[in-house]
Design a protein around this motif. Structure first.
Motif, PDB file in Angstrom:
ATOM      1  N   SER A   4     -16.943  36.749  33.649  1.00 47.30           N
ATOM      2  CA  SER A   4     -16.017  37.484  34.489  1.00 47.30           C
ATOM      3  C   SER A   4     -14.641  36.877  34.326  1.00 47.30           C
ATOM      4  CB  SER A   4     -16.484  37.397  35.933  1.00 47.30           C
ATOM      5  OG  SER A   4     -15.799  38.308  36.722  1.00 47.30           O
ATOM      6  N   TYR A   5     -13.732  37.661  33.842  1.00 47.55           N
ATOM      7  CA  TYR A   5     -12.386  37.155  33.636  1.00 47.55           C
ATOM      8  C   TYR A   5     -11.433  37.676  34.693  1.00 47.55           C
ATOM      9  CZ  TYR A   5     -13.508  35.041  29.195  1.00 47.55           C
ATOM     10  OH  TYR A   5     -14.023  34.230  28.231  1.00 47.55           O
ATOM     11  N   GLN A   6     -11.999  38.160  35.790  1.00 46.81           N
ATOM     12  CA  GLN A   6     -11.114  38.647  36.826  1.00 46.81           C
ATOM     13  C   GLN A   6     -10.444  37.447  37.478  1.00 46.81           C
ATOM     14  OE1 GLN A   6     -13.308  40.248  40.131  1.00 46.81           O
ATOM     15  NE2 GLN A   6     -15.212  39.671  39.226  1.00 46.81           N
ATOM     16  N   PRO A   7      -9.249  37.669  38.052  1.00 48.05           N
ATOM     17  CA  PRO A   7      -8.536  36.565  38.699  1.00 48.05           C
ATOM     18  C   PRO A   7      -9.377  35.984  39.832  1.00 48.05           C
ATOM     19  CG  PRO A   7      -7.160  38.533  38.532  1.00 48.05           C
ATOM     20  CD  PRO A   7      -8.532  38.934  38.133  1.00 48.05           C
TER      21      PRO A   7
ATOM     22  N   ARG B  47     -16.664  47.331  31.432  1.00 50.47           N
ATOM     23  CA  ARG B  47     -16.324  46.269  32.379  1.00 50.47           C
ATOM     24  C   ARG B  47     -14.825  46.267  32.699  1.00 50.47           C
ATOM     25  NH1 ARG B  47     -20.225  42.696  33.282  1.00 50.47           N
ATOM     26  NH2 ARG B  47     -18.872  40.895  33.525  1.00 50.47           N
ATOM     27  N   GLY B  51     -13.581  46.450  36.505  1.00 50.41           N
ATOM     28  CA  GLY B  51     -12.703  45.432  37.067  1.00 50.41           C
ATOM     29  C   GLY B  51     -13.248  44.036  36.886  1.00 50.41           C
ATOM     30  N   PHE B  52     -14.237  43.876  36.002  1.00 49.92           N
ATOM     31  CA  PHE B  52     -14.771  42.546  35.729  1.00 49.92           C
ATOM     32  C   PHE B  52     -14.052  41.886  34.558  1.00 49.92           C
ATOM     33  CE2 PHE B  52     -18.306  44.925  37.636  1.00 49.92           C
ATOM     34  CZ  PHE B  52     -18.325  44.237  38.827  1.00 49.92           C
ATOM     35  N   LEU B  53     -13.229  42.667  33.880  1.00 51.28           N
ATOM     36  CA  LEU B  53     -12.381  42.131  32.825  1.00 51.28           C
ATOM     37  C   LEU B  53     -10.986  42.697  33.044  1.00 51.28           C
ATOM     38  CD1 LEU B  53     -14.638  42.700  29.684  1.00 51.28           C
ATOM     39  CD2 LEU B  53     -14.180  40.526  30.803  1.00 51.28           C
ATOM     40  N   TRP B  73      -3.086  45.544  39.569  1.00 44.86           N
ATOM     41  CA  TRP B  73      -4.437  44.984  39.555  1.00 44.86           C
ATOM     42  C   TRP B  73      -5.153  45.362  40.838  1.00 44.86           C
ATOM     43  CZ3 TRP B  73      -8.182  43.784  36.653  1.00 44.86           C
ATOM     44  CH2 TRP B  73      -9.291  43.124  37.190  1.00 44.86           C
TER      45      TRP B  73
END
Lengths: 549, 345
Positions: A4-7, B47, B51-53, B73
């Motif tokens: 997971s690269y979400q903030p 993804r 919203g997982f990337l 975002w």
């Protein structure tokens, strides 16, 4: 993919700094205090005395040989029980695991009741032969090595059994199909799979035996055989040197260095052999040797698991040591008197409070550490992980000395708090290790599904991962509780009048020659521990880790 | 219900699976399948919507609103999406009803309405009366239906499907596929479906987007994708076509490297002449007795059979009628009924 690269949301950052601060206070500060006090040229030069050299050699010899013996025995036992068609497998597993559930110093009291100078074997031998020399002498290096090995081999057994379960059956079958016989297959396919586990196990046992205080104190001190933990104890408690704290710190620094080196070595060496191959391995048929092997296992299991408990039982029930074993000589009075003595009650209350506090604190800190390390990516995670795990490699004596040095300026020396902090430092790794696998076993998609349902990352953690990892937190905290309530090495150096733990009460009774009382309490602790662990196993049964399929 | 838009989206990834310059619009109510081999970037695209990337470059829009981009975002929990994962991500510690009502609970929907909507969602996926069952008592197919009910209960802006049938056996997969098709048409929800199974993509989607090494190579209706592939890669991946390096001589005549000439009866869209790649699907080759081809393998498939033929240094897969008999090593002559020519450059 699972990444997971979400903030990262703010809650994780706050938790990370909090955990880091707590670990710095509980782990880094005491270790640095020890190094600051102990790693001084004039003190380390003072280590070059015959007494210290002898204790160092004794420590290396007893822990090295006992770790070697335990590794060989534990691995052989695991191969026999887990990989052959030996009958009554579950019985043997339980019986051979028993020594692990009994704290080493309690076990030592039991073995002294069997093989000590006035133990049954020697008394029978002397009565039969008229000799005044015993048949077996547990005092000194031989007895220390034997008992250390006896209490350590179950760890090797567990590690080997886990590694054996990882050997895919299809790889073994491929060896047989290629023309290898049963033994050849074990040698060429099975053993290479478990070598890393054996090596890691040996290092682990070496450090844990190096740290043990109870066995060498009970079996070495009476014949002036010193190892490093007992020497530190003599310095601090016996007042045998002019600068006890300085000398103890210097010795503690040496032990710390050995422990840390072994920890790093083990981390470096332990690489899991992995393969995509599948299938459960078939048990190896023992053929004609099946029954002789079973009989031998049974005899050894009786000796290891049943004899010392039986000896404790008889010793605790006899009216006085050495009287004949007849019904009229059996009484519960010893147990009653020992258990109800004010010192015992105080020791039990202290240990109970300390163990409960340590279990709760370790549970919270350990769960946070495991979750952060598994579920987030951050530069600080490595430091957090290391800080939480490294105390496991430190001998209990080192933890105690480090806390003496930290506690004196803080004004908590001679209080229960200092013991509590030392326990949390020493045992938090138990929870981290129990929970880490469990959190990693919760598929990330379960959290992602919660997020898409409208949950924030923290909420997803709370609603999904936390409930699924909760059984592991309970197991880890329970482990801390049972370890702490029967603990001797750390508290032996930290107690003050009024803060004695149960372990110290029993140890002092034994040292004072009150064998009836110490044996009675040892029996209670041993049985209590067995019941507790059994209850925990039952309570957590069937609440396994989540499997993705 | 909403439109989903990728605007020049790029994301570099260590070790494959990244995407480069993707432009794609999934219309409101449309069913689009993202098709490609593993590592082609199709899961990455999904993804990115979830919203997982977060994209390195470009923007992702849901219903016209940017959810990811240089200035925008929106975290996953605010995107109002439903998603079904490959390994049915049904929470094992919650009952079926409690799994399905979780999104409603987070949206603070009142209790009686929650119960009503959970019942509706469960009946939509054919699980009436399963409210109080524990997930571990369900079969794989039932768990996947629970996941679907949970994804649909909020009437999401779009439904994201990540290989939802991959962990099921073939028969169950076919049945759930048909059910899913009927269900999404009935609800009219926008669907983005990731799969590496071309049969699934062709069967379910209004349009299929084929990905290759992180780039979109063709976005088309299933029938067009099948009959008019845009690149040799699409021809091979979607319809198992044999790819032959040839030089076009005009009027359906081609020469292999080495000079041997042969004829293709029907060439749609005359691609021109010169060097290039000729794609021929298995069902567009007939076998006649005698010739340079040699039968190397025969695979009986039930209603047809697949015959592998070695021919002039190439391997051709031929779909032959089930009643014809072929022996290994038998001499055959391939006749090319139809081919698609891709000139070089």
């Amino acid at each position: 993919m699972g990444e997971s690269y979400q903030p990262e949301p703010g809650g994780f950052r706050a938790a990370r700094y909090l955990v880091l601060a707590v670990l710095l206070g509980l782990v880094a500060v005491p270790v640095l205090a020890l190094l600051w006090r102990g790693a001084r040229p004039e003190l380390l030069a003072g280590l070059n005395s015959p007494q210290v050299r002898e204790a160092t050699v004794n420590s290396l010899v007893t822990s090295g040989i006992s770790a070697l013996v335990a590794t060989a025995f534990g691995a052989g036992l695991a191969l026999l029980i887990e990989r052959t068609d030996v009958p009554a497998r579950n019985f043997f597993r339980a019986a051979f695991f028993l020594p692990f559930l009994i704290p080493p110093f309690i076990g030592a009291i039991g073995w002294l009741a069997v093989f000590g100078p006035v133990g049954y074997v020697n008394v029978l031998y002397n009565n039969a032969t008229g000799s005044s020399e015993g048949l077996v002498n547990l005092y000194g290096p031989g007895g220390i090595i034997a008992l250390l090995a006896l209490h350590a081999y179950p760890i090797t057994y567990l590690m080997t059994a886990a590694a054996l379960r990882g050997v895919p059956g299809s790889l073994e079958e491929a060896a047989r199909a290629s023309g290898a016989g049963r033994l050849r297959m074990v040698r060429d396919v099975t053993l290479p799979y478990i070598y890393p586990a054996l090596l890691a196990g040996f290092i682990l046992l070496f450090v844990s035996n190096l740290s043990d205080f109870g066995i060498p104190a009970l079996l070495g001190l009476p014949v002036q055989y010193q190892v490093l933990p007992t020497l530190i104890y003599s310095y601090l408690v016996g007042g045998t040197t002019e600068n006890p704290l300085g000398a103890a710190s210097a010795l503690g620094t040496v032990l710390l260095a050995v422990g840390a080196a072994a920890f790093l070595l083990q981390r470096h060496l332990f690489r899991r052999v992995s393969s995509d191959a599948e299938g459960r391995a078939q048990p190896v048929a023992l053929g004609r040797s099946r029954y002789p092997v079973t009989a031998m296992l049974g005899a050894v299991a009786f000796l290891f698991a049943v004899a010392p408990v039986l000896a404790l039982l008889v010793g605790a029930l006899l009216r006085a040591p050495g009287v004949p074993l007849t019904p009229e000589n059996l009484t519960l009075a010893n147990i009653e008197r020992a258990v109800l003595a004010p010192a015992t009650v105080r020791g039990f209350v202290n240990s109970f409070v300390l163990a409960t506090g340590a279990a709760l604190l370790c549970g919270v800190i350990g769960a946070l550490v495991a979750t952060l390390v598994v579920r987030t990516r951050n530069r600080l995670n490595g430091s957090i992980d290391t800080l939480a795990l490294i105390p496991q490699a430190l001998p209990g004596t080192v933890v105690a000395v480090a806390w003496i040095l930290t506690g004196i300026p803080l004004g908590i020396y001679n209080t229960r708090s200092i013991i509590l902090f030392a326990y949390v430092m020493a045992f938090v790794a138990l929870v981290v290790q129990a929970v880490r696998g469990s959190v990693a076993g919760v598929p990330v998609v379960l959290e992602e599904a919660a997020q898409l349902s409208g949950a924030s990352p923290l909420r997803a953690l709370r609603d999904v991962t936390l409930p699924l990892a909760a059984p592991a937190v309970v197991v880890g905290s329970g482990l801390v509780f049972f370890t702490a309530i029967r603990e001797l090495t750390v508290s032996a150096l930290l107690v003050a009048p009024g803060t004695e733990t149960l372990g110290v009460v029993i140890f002092n009774l034994h040292q004072a020659g009150a064998f009836n009382a110490s044996t009675a309490l040892a029996l209670v602790v041993a049985l209590g521990g067995l019941l507790g662990v059994g209850a925990m196993a039952l309570a957590t049964r069937g609440r396994g880790v989540y499997g993705a399929d | 219900m909403a439109q989903i838009e990728f605007q020049d989206v790029s994301l570099a990834y260590g070790g494959g699976g990244g995407v480069t310059g993707v432009d794609l619009t999934v219309e409101d109510g449309e069913f689009v399948a993202l098709l490609g081999p593993s590592g082609s970037g199709k899961t990455t695209l999904l993804r990115l919507v979830g919203g997982f990337l977060r994209p390195d470059r470009g923007a992702v829009l849901i219903g016209g609103e940017p959810v990811a981009g240089p200035k925008a975002w929106v975290p996953p929990e605010k995107r109002r999406l439903g998603m079904v994962f490959q390994y049915h991500a049904v929470w094992p510690h919650r009952s079926v009803a409690s799994n399905v009502e979780y999104p409603l609970r987070l949206a603070k929907v009142g209790r009686s309405e929650r119960e009503e909507r959970v019942r509706e969602a469960l009946s939509l996926v054919g699980l009436e009366g399963f409210e109080h069952r524990a997930p571990e008592t369900l079969s794989g197919g039932q768990r996947q239906r629970v996941a679907l009910a949970r994804a649909l209960v909020m009437q999401p802006a779009a439904l994201l499907l990540d290989e939802p049938f991959a962990s099921l056996d073939a028969a169950l997969r076919a049945r759930l596929r048909a059910e899913l098709s009927a269900l999404v048409r009935r609800t009219g929800v926008t669907v983005v479906h990731v799969t590496h199974d071309r049969t699934e993509a062709l069967a379910l989607a209004d349009r299929v987007a084929v990905l290759h090494e992180g780039r979109l190579v063709q976005v088309d209706e299933p029938r067009r994708l099948y009959s008019a592939p845009a690149t040799p890669f699409v021809a091979r991946f979607v319809s198992d076509a044999a790819l032959l390096r040839v030089r076009a001589r005009g009027a359906g005549r081609f020469a292999l490297e080495g000079g041997n000439e042969f004829e293709v009866e029907n060439i749609p869209e005359h691609g021109g002449s010169g060097p290039g790649t000729l794609a021929v699907r298995p069902q567009d080759i007939r076998l006649e007795p005698g010739g340079e081809g040699r039968v190397r393998a025969v695979l009986f498939m039930g209603d047809t059979q697949e015959v592998v033929v070695g021919w002039r240094g190439h391997e051709l897969r031929v779909q032959a009628p089930a009643d014809a008999r072929y022996r290994l090593g038998e001499a055959v002559r391939p006749v090319f009924g139809r081919g698609v020519f891709f000139p070089d450059g």
